[in-house]
Scaffold this motif. Structure first.
Motif, PDB file in Angstrom:
ATOM      1  N   GLN A   1       0.831  -1.204   0.000  1.00 35.14           N
ATOM      2  CA  GLN A   1       0.000   0.000   0.000  1.00 35.14           C
ATOM      3  C   GLN A   1       0.866   1.255   0.000  1.00 35.14           C
ATOM      4  O   GLN A   1       0.588   2.204  -0.733  1.00 35.14           O
ATOM      5  CB  GLN A   1      -0.924   0.008   1.211  1.00 35.14           C
ATOM      6  N   ALA A   2       1.927   1.272   0.791  1.00 40.19           N
ATOM      7  CA  ALA A   2       2.838   2.419   0.830  1.00 40.19           C
ATOM      8  C   ALA A   2       3.505   2.618  -0.529  1.00 40.19           C
ATOM      9  O   ALA A   2       3.648   3.756  -0.997  1.00 40.19           O
ATOM     10  CB  ALA A   2       3.883   2.223   1.923  1.00 40.19           C
ATOM     11  N   GLU A   3       3.910   1.520  -1.178  1.00 49.58           N
ATOM     12  CA  GLU A   3       4.507   1.617  -2.509  1.00 49.58           C
ATOM     13  C   GLU A   3       3.489   2.142  -3.521  1.00 49.58           C
ATOM     14  O   GLU A   3       3.802   2.998  -4.344  1.00 49.58           O
ATOM     15  CB  GLU A   3       5.015   0.245  -2.967  1.00 49.58           C
ATOM     16  N   PHE A   4       2.262   1.643  -3.449  1.00 51.36           N
ATOM     17  CA  PHE A   4       1.216   2.052  -4.374  1.00 51.36           C
ATOM     18  C   PHE A   4       0.945   3.558  -4.264  1.00 51.36           C
ATOM     19  O   PHE A   4       0.833   4.256  -5.278  1.00 51.36           O
ATOM     20  CB  PHE A   4      -0.061   1.250  -4.088  1.00 51.36           C
ATOM     21  N   VAL A   5       0.862   4.063  -3.053  1.00 49.33           N
ATOM     22  CA  VAL A   5       0.630   5.499  -2.841  1.00 49.33           C
ATOM     23  C   VAL A   5       1.799   6.318  -3.390  1.00 49.33           C
ATOM     24  O   VAL A   5       1.599   7.346  -4.043  1.00 49.33           O
ATOM     25  CB  VAL A   5       0.391   5.794  -1.345  1.00 49.33           C
ATOM     26  N   ALA A   6       3.027   5.857  -3.165  1.00 51.51           N
ATOM     27  CA  ALA A   6       4.202   6.572  -3.677  1.00 51.51           C
ATOM     28  C   ALA A   6       4.215   6.574  -5.205  1.00 51.51           C
ATOM     29  O   ALA A   6       4.533   7.586  -5.836  1.00 51.51           O
ATOM     30  CB  ALA A   6       5.485   5.940  -3.138  1.00 51.51           C
ATOM     31  N   VAL A   7       3.850   5.443  -5.815  1.00 52.26           N
ATOM     32  CA  VAL A   7       3.789   5.352  -7.279  1.00 52.26           C
ATOM     33  C   VAL A   7       2.701   6.272  -7.813  1.00 52.26           C
ATOM     34  O   VAL A   7       2.903   6.996  -8.801  1.00 52.26           O
ATOM     35  CB  VAL A   7       3.544   3.891  -7.736  1.00 52.26           C
TER      36      VAL A   7
END
Length: 103
Positions: free
Chosen positions: A29-35
């Motif tokens: 989820q953290a990666e998805f938000v950053a992307v």
């Protein structure tokens, strides 16, 4: 004496806050938000994001109409280049946007 010192040391260590890695679903989820944030900065408001797809580890492909944008997840070293225990420190680095030309 060694037992007392060991007990004091263990008690002191137990009182420090623990930093653990995020569970996989929260890390993703953290990666998805950053992307999503990185893609929005590159694409701007004129391109609506249609899909975000994880194509290989640490590589997301963002699609907006006839344009695609690859965004890589790169680890960020902290404190003089050493990796620390705790949640993964990373940044999303967008690559060049590729748009199909209308002919």
């Amino acid at each position: 004496m060694k037992t007392i010192i060991s007990a004091i040391f263990m008690t002191a260590v137990a009182t420090f806050p623990a930093h653990a890695a995020l569970p996989p679903q929260y890390q993703r989820q953290a990666e998805f938000v950053a992307v999503l944030n990185a893609a929005t900065e590159v694409l701007g408001v004129q391109h609506i994001i249609d899909t975000i797809e994880l194509t290989e580890p640490d590589l997301y492909v963002v699609t907006s109409g006839d344009c695609t944008l690859a965004v890589r997840i790169k680890d960020v070293a902290s404190n003089g280049g050493t990796m620390m225990v705790g949640p993964r420190q990373f940044e999303a680095q967008p690559e060049e946007i590729i748009c199909a030309t209308a002919q």
